[in-house]
Scaffold this motif. Structure first.
Motif, PDB file in Angstrom:
ATOM      1  N   GLN A  96     -41.783 -34.434 -51.300  1.00 15.58           N
ATOM      2  CA  GLN A  96     -41.248 -35.254 -50.222  1.00 15.58           C
ATOM      3  C   GLN A  96     -40.762 -36.608 -50.742  1.00 15.58           C
ATOM      4  N   ARG A 284     -46.623 -38.627 -34.803  1.00 14.14           N
ATOM      5  CA  ARG A 284     -46.132 -38.941 -36.135  1.00 14.14           C
ATOM      6  C   ARG A 284     -44.838 -39.727 -36.035  1.00 14.14           C
ATOM      7  N   TRP A 285     -44.517 -40.357 -37.140  1.00 14.22           N
ATOM      8  CA  TRP A 285     -43.275 -41.118 -37.250  1.00 14.22           C
ATOM      9  C   TRP A 285     -42.412 -40.459 -38.310  1.00 14.22           C
ATOM     10  N   GLU A 286     -41.137 -40.265 -38.034  1.00 24.22           N
ATOM     11  CA  GLU A 286     -40.202 -39.709 -39.001  1.00 24.22           C
ATOM     12  C   GLU A 286     -39.074 -40.703 -39.225  1.00 24.22           C
ATOM     13  N   HIS A 298     -42.533 -38.855 -32.637  1.00 24.75           N
ATOM     14  CA  HIS A 298     -42.628 -37.504 -32.084  1.00 24.75           C
ATOM     15  C   HIS A 298     -43.945 -37.314 -31.359  1.00 24.75           C
ATOM     16  N   ARG A 446     -42.008 -28.946 -35.868  1.00 27.16           N
ATOM     17  CA  ARG A 446     -41.006 -29.698 -36.623  1.00 27.16           C
ATOM     18  C   ARG A 446     -39.772 -29.943 -35.770  1.00 27.16           C
ATOM     19  N   THR A 619     -36.707 -37.005 -45.338  1.00 32.16           N
ATOM     20  CA  THR A 619     -37.362 -37.636 -44.202  1.00 32.16           C
ATOM     21  C   THR A 619     -38.799 -37.969 -44.573  1.00 32.16           C
ATOM     22  N   THR A 621     -42.404 -38.639 -43.284  1.00 26.78           N
ATOM     23  CA  THR A 621     -43.208 -38.387 -42.102  1.00 26.78           C
ATOM     24  C   THR A 621     -44.586 -38.990 -42.298  1.00 26.78           C
ATOM     25  N   ASP A 623     -48.249 -39.421 -40.273  1.00 22.50           N
ATOM     26  CA  ASP A 623     -49.059 -39.089 -39.103  1.00 22.50           C
ATOM     27  C   ASP A 623     -49.633 -40.348 -38.465  1.00 22.50           C
TER      28      ASP A 623
END
Length: 644
Positions: A96, A284-286, A298, A446, A619, A621, A623
């Motif tokens: 990632q 979570r933040w993306e 999200h 997702r 991306t 991500t 949590d």
């Protein structure tokens, strides 16, 4: 003799096999290549890992085909899908983080190695330190913290800060809002260190899903009329593209949260907070190329690009409250303002159409009904996991203050009731740990149309309990089809070969064997262009459909049957997640494409769920891992440390 190179397929490369070409989406844009490029990619992808020398890659290809394979690698490099490195990829770099560093240009290995050895200096008020610490550790950065009046995250010579007088330090008045903004700060600091261009940080009050600043209803957004005729409902189900606006809507997006000036009500009991946490709280933040507006918060509930048309209200025998997302505050909405909660609990779901119609116009009706059904299913599954007795009903009320619910909750002109869930408080002390595993599955949902990595997909897919969950949930009014794109194993170690199966209560019924069904789906969706799902990159696709005449009998009937289909879709999401796969709901399946795949021309699709293993895509991500279930104790629902 020239030194050997190490070809590496970049993250976020998305390929679709069109009829006479290969469509490629890469960090440099969209490209069209020869049809033979797609099978070559799938054959060579496991070797394009940055650790295998190019000479070894070509040695695996029959000698007459080696020049073609070499030209294919050249084409991928020109399109920005592949990079030839002079050194082999080091061990220990998370995929990632490498995906984010790849977006920055050259020397991604050095950037990632420097980050993994770095320490972040964090200065922030005391109530910000914990979420900042958690977010940075999830991104493989060890923070050193100290209190300050403002917020500053420094990694090397990169700084991300919020001034002491910045309104964002005041707006996030709860644990969850602070955690979301802290995740955004951490992701932005890591991304800048890895070389991605700076992006503006969101204000907590302007986060998608938590926005309080805009008006409750967008003045220009269309209020959707009821769908009085079967012909209009047919267009909604069979040809969704005909209802989408031709261009970007000029309507302003309304506030994500109902602006209410009244003070807070009583605190919700722990069992209710734990239940709502799985549905109504950002998890979570993306942040990245696939995130909109520089980033996205999200919730546990799937939504149309994070617009969340579903609202929640709580009615008891003593009064009524609006359930604010995030920290789940109860805001009194009945007059006079109620005091105690009472003993009978009913959650009423409403949808605000302008949250979606400002962008999708009349197709918003379909999206609102889908999300309402998913919300009912999500609440029911969370209650079932926690051992809380519940009864849910899908009902469709009038908009605004018409009817008893509208008057009680003071609903706006664009808001209508869509369902209710009656809950029985647990007879014994509630243990929030009962929802730990369930919430972990909910987090696995997702987003993004490029959610699956075709080049890195497993040769054998994982279905988990998905087939069994579908068989146990499907009823006589629905049809469920599982299109298997690659060999898959379910939770009982049963091997599913490629083909189309109808899932019934008595078990699977083969409809068509082999890849023909997958190819028909792919050809039929090519008309969607770059937004078409790549079925070959997924493991399987679950399609829930219903007879056209049944779905078009009326809007209320469509709502009821969509809610029944949503129960299947949500159970399938959880069943796939339990096996380590991910499911994503993908709209836009046309009825003629469904007919070509299944052979049944009388069906209207309600849900299409792609199941597969997502690959890194640039991306980041993070949590949002802390949940306040009690007034004095924070219960950590996920203790894992993740990179992206």
């Amino acid at each position: 003799m020239a030194p050997d190179l190490f070809p590496r397929l970049l993250s976020g490369v998305h390929a679709v096999a069109a009829r006479e070409s290969t469509l490629l989406t890469t960090p440099t844009g969209h490209h069209r290549g020869p049809a033979g490029l797609y099978p070559l990619l799938h054959r060579l992808a496991p070797l394009l890992d940055g650790r295998t020398a190019e000479s070894s890659v070509l040695a695996r290809v029959p000698e007459p085909r080696r020049p073609v394979a070499g030209h294919g690698l050249d084409h991928l490099e020109r399109c920005g899908a592949l990079r030839r490195e002079t050194t082999a990829r080091p061990e220990g770099i998370p995929d990632q983080l490498l995906a984010v560093a790849d977006l920055a240009g050259d020397a991604p290995y050095a950037r990632c190695a420097a980050l993994l050895a770095a320490t972040a200096t964090v200065s922030a008020p005391a109530d910000w330190l914990r979420p900042l610490d958690v977010s940075l550790r999830q991104l493989s950065v060890r923070p050193e913290v100290s209190t300050a009046s403002g917020i500053l995250v420094r990694i090397g010579d990169v700084e991300v800060s919020l001034a002491p007088d910045d309104g964002r330090l005041v707006e996030p008045i709860g644990e969850v809002e602070r955690a979301v903004v802290a995740a955004a700060l951490a992701a932005e600091a890591v991304a800048r260190f890895l070389g991605r261009p700076a992006r503006p940080l969101p204000g907590a009050g302007a986060l998608p899903g938590l926005d309080r600043r805009r008006p409750r209803t967008s003045a220009d957004a269309p209020l959707l009329d009821p769908w009085p005729t079967p012909e209009q409902l047919r267009a909604l189900l069979l040809d969704p593209a005909s209802l989408l606006p031709a261009g970007e809507s000029e309507c302003e997006r309304p506030a994500a949260i109902r602006p209410v000036e009244a003070g807070e009500g009583p605190r919700a009991p722990d069992w209710l907070r734990a239940l709502l946490w799985c549905v109504h709280v950002p998890l979570r933040w993306e942040s990245g190329d696939l995130a909109h507006s520089g980033g996205w918060a999200h919730r546990g509930l799937a939504s149309a690009r994070g617009f969340y048309p579903v609202e929640l209200y709580l009615a008891t025998d003593t009064g009524a409250w609006y359930v604010e997302p995030g920290d789940l505050r109860l805001i009194p909405v009945s007059r006079p303002a109620p005091g105690e909660l009472g003993s009978r609990f009913t959650l009423v779901l409403t949808v605000r159409e302008t949250k979606v119609s400002h962008r999708y116009h009349r197709y918003a009706t379909r999206l609102c009904l889908q999300e309402a059904g998913l919300a009912l299913a999500a609440l029911g599954d969370a209650a079932r996991a926690a051992g809380i007795a519940y009864d849910d009903v899908a009902e469709l009320g009038e908009r605004g203050r018409s009817g008893p619910w509208g008057e009680l909750f003071d609903l706006g002109p664009d808001e209508r009731p869509v369902g209710r869930v009656t809950l029985e408080p647990p007879a014994r002390a509630f243990d929030p740990s009962t929802l730990v595993r369930h919430l972990a599955l909910v987090r696995h949902r997702r987003s993004g149309h490029r959610v699956f990595n075709a080049m890195g997909a497993d040769r054998v897919g994982r279905l988990g309990s998905l087939p069994a969950e579908v068989a146990a949930t499907v009823d006589d009014g629905l049809r469920a089809f599982l299109v298997v794109h690659r060999p898959c194993l379910d939770a009982a170690a049963v091997r599913w070969e490629p083909g189309c199966y109808r899932i019934t209560g008595q078990g699977p019924v083969p409809v068509r064997a082999g890849m023909e069904c997958t190819e028909r789906l792919q050809r039929g969706q090519d008309a969607m262009g770059w937004l078409a799902p790549d079925y070959l990159s997924a493991s399987a696709t679950l399609i829930v459909a219903t007879p056209v005449d049944e779905a078009t009998a009326g809007l209320r009937r469509l709502h009821e049957i969509t809610a029944a289909a949503a129960r299947i879709a949500h159970r399938a999401l959880l069943g796939a997640a339990a096996a380590g796969a991910a499911g994503r709901i993908h709209n836009g399946l046309r009825a003629d494409v469904l007919a070509a795949a299944t052979g049944d021309e009388q069906l209207a699709p309600l849900f299409q769920l792609l199941v597969g293993c997502p690959g890194p895509d640039g991306t980041i991500t993070v949590d949002v891992a802390e949940a306040a279930f009690t007034g004095t104790e924070l219960t950590t629902l996920t203790g894992e440390t993740r990179c992206g």
